[in-house]
Design a protein around this motif. Sequence first.
Motif, PDB file in Angstrom:
ATOM      1  N   GLY A   3       0.810  -1.215   0.000  1.00 52.79           N
ATOM      2  CA  GLY A   3       0.000   0.000   0.000  1.00 52.79           C
ATOM      3  C   GLY A   3       0.839   1.259   0.000  1.00 52.79           C
ATOM      4  N   LEU A   4       2.049   1.166   0.503  1.00 59.13           N
ATOM      5  CA  LEU A   4       2.970   2.305   0.513  1.00 59.13           C
ATOM      6  C   LEU A   4       3.135   2.887  -0.885  1.00 59.13           C
ATOM      7  CD1 LEU A   4       5.078   3.945   2.219  1.00 59.13           C
ATOM      8  CD2 LEU A   4       6.754   2.235   1.505  1.00 59.13           C
ATOM      9  N   VAL A   5       3.169   2.029  -1.892  1.00 56.65           N
ATOM     10  CA  VAL A   5       3.338   2.479  -3.278  1.00 56.65           C
ATOM     11  C   VAL A   5       2.119   3.286  -3.719  1.00 56.65           C
ATOM     12  CG1 VAL A   5       3.602   1.711  -5.667  1.00 56.65           C
ATOM     13  CG2 VAL A   5       4.864   0.556  -3.832  1.00 56.65           C
ATOM     14  N   ASN A   6       0.926   2.742  -3.459  1.00 60.09           N
ATOM     15  CA  ASN A   6      -0.295   3.447  -3.857  1.00 60.09           C
ATOM     16  C   ASN A   6      -0.493   4.730  -3.052  1.00 60.09           C
ATOM     17  OD1 ASN A   6      -0.846   1.422  -5.763  1.00 60.09           O
ATOM     18  ND2 ASN A   6      -1.765   0.159  -4.175  1.00 60.09           N
ATOM     19  N   ASN A   7      -0.089   4.704  -1.797  1.00 59.16           N
ATOM     20  CA  ASN A   7      -0.130   5.941  -0.991  1.00 59.16           C
ATOM     21  C   ASN A   7       0.772   7.009  -1.587  1.00 59.16           C
ATOM     22  OD1 ASN A   7      -1.949   5.183   1.007  1.00 59.16           O
ATOM     23  ND2 ASN A   7      -0.372   4.290   2.297  1.00 59.16           N
ATOM     24  N   ALA A   8       1.905   6.573  -2.125  1.00 57.26           N
ATOM     25  CA  ALA A   8       2.847   7.527  -2.722  1.00 57.26           C
ATOM     26  C   ALA A   8       2.261   8.150  -3.987  1.00 57.26           C
ATOM     27  CB  ALA A   8       4.175   6.840  -3.017  1.00 57.26           C
ATOM     28  N   ILE A   9       1.560   7.346  -4.788  1.00 55.82           N
ATOM     29  CA  ILE A   9       0.901   7.893  -5.978  1.00 55.82           C
ATOM     30  C   ILE A   9      -0.154   8.913  -5.545  1.00 55.82           C
ATOM     31  CG2 ILE A   9      -0.601   7.369  -7.941  1.00 55.82           C
ATOM     32  CD1 ILE A   9       0.821   4.624  -8.092  1.00 55.82           C
ATOM     33  N   GLU A  10      -0.922   8.556  -4.529  1.00 54.95           N
ATOM     34  CA  GLU A  10      -1.933   9.478  -3.995  1.00 54.95           C
ATOM     35  C   GLU A  10      -1.295  10.776  -3.524  1.00 54.95           C
ATOM     36  OE1 GLU A  10      -5.338   9.610  -0.449  1.00 54.95           O
ATOM     37  OE2 GLU A  10      -4.049   7.850  -0.649  1.00 54.95           O
ATOM     38  N   ASP A  11      -0.205  10.671  -2.789  1.00 51.16           N
ATOM     39  CA  ASP A  11       0.478  11.858  -2.277  1.00 51.16           C
ATOM     40  C   ASP A  11       0.991  12.737  -3.414  1.00 51.16           C
ATOM     41  OD1 ASP A  11       1.643  13.421  -0.032  1.00 51.16           O
ATOM     42  OD2 ASP A  11       3.554  12.746  -0.892  1.00 51.16           O
ATOM     43  N   GLN A  59      -3.749  14.269 -18.450  1.00 54.02           N
ATOM     44  CA  GLN A  59      -3.432  14.502 -19.864  1.00 54.02           C
ATOM     45  C   GLN A  59      -1.920  14.613 -20.106  1.00 54.02           C
ATOM     46  OE1 GLN A  59      -5.960  17.857 -20.877  1.00 54.02           O
ATOM     47  NE2 GLN A  59      -7.676  16.477 -21.286  1.00 54.02           N
ATOM     48  N   VAL A  60      -1.211  13.648 -19.538  1.00 50.15           N
ATOM     49  CA  VAL A  60       0.223  13.507 -19.755  1.00 50.15           C
ATOM     50  C   VAL A  60       0.480  12.035 -20.065  1.00 50.15           C
ATOM     51  CG1 VAL A  60       0.859  15.446 -18.252  1.00 50.15           C
ATOM     52  CG2 VAL A  60       0.771  13.133 -17.310  1.00 50.15           C
ATOM     53  N   SER A  61       1.631  11.739 -20.614  1.00 54.15           N
ATOM     54  CA  SER A  61       1.946  10.349 -20.959  1.00 54.15           C
ATOM     55  C   SER A  61       2.184   9.517 -19.692  1.00 54.15           C
ATOM     56  CB  SER A  61       3.188  10.298 -21.843  1.00 54.15           C
ATOM     57  OG  SER A  61       4.330  10.695 -21.102  1.00 54.15           O
ATOM     58  N   VAL A  62       2.005   8.210 -19.842  1.00 62.47           N
ATOM     59  CA  VAL A  62       2.327   7.293 -18.741  1.00 62.47           C
ATOM     60  C   VAL A  62       3.800   7.466 -18.375  1.00 62.47           C
ATOM     61  CG1 VAL A  62       2.598   4.849 -18.140  1.00 62.47           C
ATOM     62  CG2 VAL A  62       0.500   5.627 -19.255  1.00 62.47           C
ATOM     63  N   ARG A  63       4.642   7.678 -19.379  1.00 62.37           N
ATOM     64  CA  ARG A  63       6.077   7.908 -19.140  1.00 62.37           C
ATOM     65  C   ARG A  63       6.272   9.078 -18.177  1.00 62.37           C
ATOM     66  NH1 ARG A  63      11.292   7.591 -20.695  1.00 62.37           N
ATOM     67  NH2 ARG A  63      12.464   9.503 -21.042  1.00 62.37           N
ATOM     68  N   GLU A  64       5.575  10.206 -18.433  1.00 60.16           N
ATOM     69  CA  GLU A  64       5.711  11.377 -17.563  1.00 60.16           C
ATOM     70  C   GLU A  64       5.219  11.087 -16.148  1.00 60.16           C
ATOM     71  OE1 GLU A  64       4.906  15.366 -19.746  1.00 60.16           O
ATOM     72  OE2 GLU A  64       3.833  13.797 -20.871  1.00 60.16           O
ATOM     73  N   VAL A  65       4.125  10.334 -16.040  1.00 59.02           N
ATOM     74  CA  VAL A  65       3.601   9.975 -14.715  1.00 59.02           C
ATOM     75  C   VAL A  65       4.641   9.152 -13.972  1.00 59.02           C
ATOM     76  CG1 VAL A  65       1.855   8.664 -13.452  1.00 59.02           C
ATOM     77  CG2 VAL A  65       1.166  10.073 -15.405  1.00 59.02           C
ATOM     78  N   LEU A  66       5.204   8.145 -14.640  1.00 58.85           N
ATOM     79  CA  LEU A  66       6.168   7.259 -13.975  1.00 58.85           C
ATOM     80  C   LEU A  66       7.457   7.970 -13.599  1.00 58.85           C
ATOM     81  CD1 LEU A  66       5.615   3.975 -16.000  1.00 58.85           C
ATOM     82  CD2 LEU A  66       5.055   4.373 -13.580  1.00 58.85           C
ATOM     83  N   ILE A  67       7.939   8.864 -14.454  1.00 61.62           N
ATOM     84  CA  ILE A  67       9.159   9.615 -14.117  1.00 61.62           C
ATOM     85  C   ILE A  67       8.896  10.519 -12.916  1.00 61.62           C
ATOM     86  CG2 ILE A  67      10.751  11.415 -14.918  1.00 61.62           C
ATOM     87  CD1 ILE A  67      10.596  10.086 -17.717  1.00 61.62           C
ATOM     88  N   SER A  68       7.776  11.217 -12.917  1.00 59.98           N
ATOM     89  CA  SER A  68       7.427  12.073 -11.775  1.00 59.98           C
ATOM     90  C   SER A  68       7.270  11.248 -10.512  1.00 59.98           C
ATOM     91  CB  SER A  68       6.124  12.831 -12.048  1.00 59.98           C
ATOM     92  OG  SER A  68       6.290  13.745 -13.084  1.00 59.98           O
ATOM     93  N   PHE A  69       6.649  10.083 -10.664  1.00 62.84           N
ATOM     94  CA  PHE A  69       6.452   9.207  -9.512  1.00 62.84           C
ATOM     95  C   PHE A  69       7.789   8.705  -8.972  1.00 62.84           C
ATOM     96  CE2 PHE A  69       5.002   4.858  -7.931  1.00 62.84           C
ATOM     97  CZ  PHE A  69       4.726   5.338  -6.664  1.00 62.84           C
ATOM     98  N   GLY A  70       8.717   8.374  -9.853  1.00 62.33           N
ATOM     99  CA  GLY A  70      10.040   7.929  -9.399  1.00 62.33           C
ATOM    100  C   GLY A  70      10.758   8.995  -8.603  1.00 62.33           C
ATOM    101  N   GLU A  71      10.711  10.224  -9.102  1.00 66.15           N
ATOM    102  CA  GLU A  71      11.334  11.330  -8.361  1.00 66.15           C
ATOM    103  C   GLU A  71      10.653  11.527  -7.014  1.00 66.15           C
ATOM    104  OE1 GLU A  71      12.010  15.056 -10.291  1.00 66.15           O
ATOM    105  OE2 GLU A  71      12.734  14.107 -12.138  1.00 66.15           O
TER     106      GLU A  71
END
Length: 186
Positions: A3-11, A59-71
């Motif tokens: 759940g920590l991962v999904n909490n991080a996306i939420e945050d 309205q951004v690419s999955v790539r942009e979401v994942l890069i932002s999420f990684g940071e």
Amino acid sequence: MYGLVNNAIEDLVITHHGEEVWQRIKHKAGVDVEVFISNQGYSDEITYKLVAAASEVLQVSVREVLISFGEHWVLKTALRSYGGMMRSAGSSLKEFLINLPNFHTRVQMIYPELKPPHFECLDVTDTSLSLHYHTHRPGLTDFVVGLVQGLGKLYHTPATATAVALKTEGADHDIFDVRWTLNADA
């Protein structure tokens, strides 16, 4: 994933776009979990659905979401959840990357069901290395790019990660050419 991962996306979403946008993303993803419990396991499919829905809603690419999420994962979630371990894993970007396997072993003591990726650093120089990424989870290559960029920010060492071999294109695993600029104050 925990759940920590999904909490991080939420945050990440709430921090940059607000609660209402997060609720729209959950609805679009068909996720009806009210609160993710950090140390509870959830289907990987939930995480993938949240990322895909975030891409559509924002309205951004999955790539942009994942890069932002990684940071975000490095600069917020990891520091908040196991900052002491992060600080002890290395005093520089290079040292931290080399110590990633040991770091994940220590994180597994907190999350015993964790199935972390395996990282290996080869061809290490003062300003670059080859980062080999082995995982059973598909589709997270851009997340690794964001992790490296986030670690670069954490260590005040601008860094890039460029995929040079991809599992999706037939390679055994993903390989990144990681490069950074040495801090003039170092």
